[in-house]
Design an enzyme around this catalytic site. Structure first.
Site, PDB file in Angstrom:
ATOM      1  N   ASP A 102      75.144 105.651  28.727  1.00 39.35           N
ATOM      2  CA  ASP A 102      74.917 106.367  29.816  1.00 39.35           C
ATOM      3  C   ASP A 102      75.095 107.794  29.379  1.00 39.35           C
ATOM      4  O   ASP A 102      74.606 108.905  29.747  1.00 39.35           O
ATOM      5  CB  ASP A 102      76.078 106.143  30.791  1.00 39.35           C
ATOM      6  CG  ASP A 102      76.087 104.943  31.600  1.00 39.35           C
ATOM      7  OD1 ASP A 102      76.337 103.898  30.937  1.00 39.35           O
ATOM      8  OD2 ASP A 102      75.505 104.688  32.354  1.00 39.35           O
ATOM      9  N   CYS A 158      76.451  94.132  30.117  1.00 36.69           N
ATOM     10  CA  CYS A 158      76.099  94.970  31.074  1.00 36.69           C
ATOM     11  C   CYS A 158      74.449  94.769  31.360  1.00 36.69           C
ATOM     12  O   CYS A 158      73.818  93.809  31.042  1.00 36.69           O
ATOM     13  CB  CYS A 158      76.218  96.371  30.933  1.00 36.69           C
ATOM     14  SG  CYS A 158      75.880  97.382  32.314  1.00 36.69           S
TER      15      CYS A 158
END
Ligand code: RI2
Length: 319
Positions: free
Chosen positions: A200, A131
């Site tokens: 996150d 990511c």
């Protein structure tokens, strides 16, 4: 009493977050604080209660965009938590000051985290990335600034290929990059000294919610004894999980996975597109924050220190 007026800047930010033009947990938090500042600055509410209602409505609009990254509600908590006063002017001034303070702290936290994460990296190490995380890149930047020579293997990170952003930014730091498809990660773990990923949300039991594909990467890395490091500012710690709440995993549009024409060609199928997965703490070696490095199982103590037992919802009317 009509609906509170949400300023265009807030609406634009909300759309950009939902469509991932603004993305990445820390960047979303920064944009949300900036949007609340604009709401406060531009508000023409008459009276303190009308101003408070507007600010809460603006926060709810921002909150409605994406459900998983806790940095968003934590940003709103911080800014609304600083809103104080009994006149529009004092409420406006305290909100603007709160938003600016939040954004300044965000930047400092990321630099401090980077300096700690860099301590894990040795000259000549190869790091595997998944990511795109600004917290992770802060560790790499700090290491490079110290003169540590690194090599990078970057997973492309389907479906949105955020690995391409990571690859470009690593190149800008002067780190040689090898880009691989997600399915090749197992093979390249053998030549990697570390896996670095962002987060996150981090839950009270030390589980890490991050971009889909993090969990299988961490499981395979554990099988090969390659340490998995999570770079996550304390802004990513989810206070609601202290009282048993779970993190909602965002499901995104199927067109990010398969185009309309391809779908017609395949025939009648179901397509699912979860944006995140949950990596249990046993697959994570360390969570690096601006407050130091923690084994995932001990993160709960830091969470209690920072948030107490209660999490607030200052965007709700009547709160
Ligand atoms: P920073 C991103 O989510 C990625 O999952 C990344 O690891 C995480 O946010 C943290 O990013 P998305 O917004 O805060 O791309 O470290 O879905 O920049």
């Amino acid at each position: 009493m009509g609906e509170p007026e949400i300023r265009a800047a807030v609406e634009e930010t909300a759309v950009q977050i939902a469509e991932m033009e603004i993305r990445g947990a820390a960047t979303i938090a920064d944009a949300a604080a900036r949007a609340l500042e604009r709401q406060a600055t531009e508000s023409d509410a008459e009276g303190a209660e009308a101003f408070r209602r507007e600010m809460r409505a603006a926060a709810r609009r921002l909150l409605d965009t994406r459900p998983t990254a806790v940095s968003l509600p934590n940003s709103l908590r911080y800014v609304l938590g600083r809103m104080d006063g009994d006149s529009v002017e004092s409420l406006r001034a305290s909100t603007v000051a709160g938003a600016r303070e939040f954004r300044a702290r965000l930047e400092t936290a990321q630099d401090d985290l980077g300096a700690i994460g860099a301590n894990r990296l040795q000259d000549g190490d190869t790091v595997l990335f998944h990511c795109h995380s600004t917290d992770v890149l802060s560790c790499i930047e700090a290491a490079v600034e110290r003169g540590t020579s690194l090599e990078a293997i970057v997973k492309e990170t389907r479906p949105r290929k955020q690995g391409h952003i990571t690859a470009r930014e690593l190149r800008e730091l002067g780190v040689p990059v090898t880009l691989i498809v997600d399915g090749a990660a197992g093979r390249y773990l053998d030549e990697s000294d570390h896996v670095f990923v962002g987060a996150d949300s981090v839950t009270a039991d030390g589980a890490v919610v991050n971009k889909i594909g993090t969990r299988p990467l961490a499981v395979t890395a554990r099988e090969r004894d390659t340490p998995v490091v999570v770079a996550a500012q304390t802004l990513k710690l989810d206070p609601t999980t202290l009282s048993g709440h779970t993190v909602e995993i965002e499901m995104r549009d199927e067109r990010e996975v398969v185009g309309d024409d391809e779908r017609v060609e395949i025939g009648e199928i179901t397509v699912e597109n979860p944006a995140f997965d949950v990596t249990p703490p046993r697959y994570v070696d360390a969570i690096v924050t601006e407050r130091g490095q923690f084994p995932p199982e001990s993160i709960v103590f830091l969470m209690r220190e920072l948030f107490g037992e209660q999490s607030t919802r200052p965007w709700e009317d009547g709160s």
